[in-house]
Design an enzyme around this catalytic site. Structure first.
Site, PDB file in Angstrom:
ATOM      1  N   LYS A 177       0.755  -1.319  -0.026  1.00 11.03           N
ATOM      2  CA  LYS A 177      -0.019  -0.022  -0.019  1.00 11.03           C
ATOM      3  C   LYS A 177       0.682   1.248   0.233  1.00 11.03           C
ATOM      4  O   LYS A 177       1.669   1.139   0.760  1.00 11.03           O
ATOM      5  CB  LYS A 177      -1.085  -0.099   1.502  1.00 11.03           C
ATOM      6  CG  LYS A 177      -1.905  -1.148   1.057  1.00 11.03           C
ATOM      7  CD  LYS A 177      -3.015  -1.210   2.484  1.00 11.03           C
ATOM      8  CE  LYS A 177      -2.001  -1.843   3.785  1.00 11.03           C
ATOM      9  NZ  LYS A 177      -2.535  -2.133   4.811  1.00 11.03           N
ATOM     10  N   THR A 211      -8.062   8.507   9.230  1.00  6.91           N
ATOM     11  CA  THR A 211      -7.181   7.329   8.677  1.00  6.91           C
ATOM     12  C   THR A 211      -7.051   6.101   9.755  1.00  6.91           C
ATOM     13  O   THR A 211      -6.385   5.045   9.325  1.00  6.91           O
ATOM     14  CB  THR A 211      -6.047   7.476   8.029  1.00  6.91           C
ATOM     15  OG1 THR A 211      -5.215   8.323   8.882  1.00  6.91           O
ATOM     16  CG2 THR A 211      -6.152   8.853   6.967  1.00  6.91           C
ATOM     17  N   THR A 214      -7.417   2.000   8.860  1.00  5.89           N
ATOM     18  CA  THR A 214      -7.508   2.013   7.439  1.00  5.89           C
ATOM     19  C   THR A 214      -6.888   0.529   7.014  1.00  5.89           C
ATOM     20  O   THR A 214      -7.143  -0.400   6.072  1.00  5.89           O
ATOM     21  CB  THR A 214      -6.821   3.040   6.372  1.00  5.89           C
ATOM     22  OG1 THR A 214      -5.456   3.278   7.068  1.00  5.89           O
ATOM     23  CG2 THR A 214      -7.567   4.114   6.540  1.00  5.89           C
ATOM     24  N   GLY A 215      -5.835   0.057   7.672  1.00  5.56           N
ATOM     25  CA  GLY A 215      -5.210  -1.150   7.271  1.00  5.56           C
ATOM     26  C   GLY A 215      -5.759  -2.398   7.648  1.00  5.56           C
ATOM     27  O   GLY A 215      -5.698  -3.130   6.761  1.00  5.56           O
ATOM     28  N   CYS A 216      -6.527  -2.395   8.776  1.00  5.10           N
ATOM     29  CA  CYS A 216      -7.304  -3.215   9.337  1.00  5.10           C
ATOM     30  C   CYS A 216      -8.659  -3.358   8.457  1.00  5.10           C
ATOM     31  O   CYS A 216      -8.912  -4.576   8.252  1.00  5.10           O
ATOM     32  CB  CYS A 216      -7.825  -2.848  10.534  1.00  5.10           C
ATOM     33  SG  CYS A 216      -6.670  -2.625  11.989  1.00  5.10           S
TER      34      CYS A 216
END
Length: 270
Positions: A177, A211, A214-216
């Site tokens: 990402k 944010t 966001t990864g989860c």
């Protein structure tokens, strides 16, 4: 006739502020049409401003949660988030191997959005060498990829080489990402090891402080779409679309004093 849910199990930490971790995972599963189950590995004292503390759940109890879910409900996909210690990483890996779980989405969570460390230093090698190879796809952001590689990634031009290294000789799919780069146009890069394809996922930067998680959320959306029997390519592309909309709609809201969450349920209410 009986109907059956698409099921996704998340193994991760709990975020009381609701934007990341288990809470974000379950929201995402629901928004993407799946029944979510969970095994909590740690209770994290955090909010939108930062992490105050991490209280680990005993490893045997984490394993018990996983077994309770898999023995009764089963799962189509497993999403793995924060695993803070080597002992826990090995226990989760061994348990999933016992159940012959193949559909694993691993988000190698190391640092919270606030910058707080969530993974013990000694566990980095264990994660890289003993869990990553068993995942179907890993979804690192730029700092996480650099930790896994043990070197800097010099911007977008270095993404293809970095992904090839992360994929362990084309045995594992990787979504790298680009959100930590500074460009206005962001290009996440996805390598599908099953088809040997490199796919660029380009989007415009959305200027927002919301944010958190966001990864989860991104990795959970991939897991949810895989549970719907989509191909890796389709699952990743659909998850990217979901993520963009969740960030864009969530940017309009004010919640908390720091990094607020995305809007997981933008399809249903605003």
């Amino acid at each position: 006739m009986k109907r059956y849910y698409k099921r996704v199990l998340t193994i991760a930490g709990s975020d009381p502020s609701g934007g990341a971790g288990i809470q974000a995972d379950l929201k995402t599963f629901s928004a993407c049409g799946c029944f979510g189950t969970s095994a909590i590995v740690a209770v994290v004292d955090e909010n939108t401003v930062g992490v105050t503390g991490v209280y680990p759940i005993p490893v045997d109890f984490v394993v018990g949660q996983i077994k309770s879910v898999l023995d009764d409900i089963g799962t189509n996909t497993v999403k793995i988030g924060m695993l803070h210690s080597s002992e826990l990483i090995r226990a989760v890996r061994d348990t999933l191997l016992t159940y012959k779980i193949k559909n694993i989405v691993l988000d190698p969570v190391m640092v919270a959005t606030s910058g707080d460390r969530l993974l013990q230093d000694e566990a980095i090698g264990t994660l890289k060498n003993e869990l990553v190879p068993f995942a179907r796809i890993i979804t690192p952001n730029l700092p996480e990829a650099e930790v896994l590689l043990g070197r800097k990634i010099n911007g977008q031009r270095d993404f293809p080489l970095a992904i090839r290294e992360l994929s362990a000789n084309r045995r594992m799919s990787v979504l790298l990402k680009a959100g930590h780069l500074k460009e206005e146009t962001l290009t996440d890069m996805f390598y599908n090891a099953e088809t040997d394809e490199m796919i660029e996922l380009t989007s415009k930067r959305i200027h927002t402080k919301n944010t958190h998680g966001t990864g989860c959320t991104f990795s959970s959306a991939i897991a949810a779409f895989l549970a719907h029997n989509m191909s890796l390519n389709e699952a990743v592309c659909r998850a990217k679309e979901y993520m963009e909309s969740a960030i864009a709609v969530g940017a309009e809201y004010e919640i908390g004093k720091g990094h607020g969450p995305v809007h997981h349920f933008f399809k249903f209410w605003e």
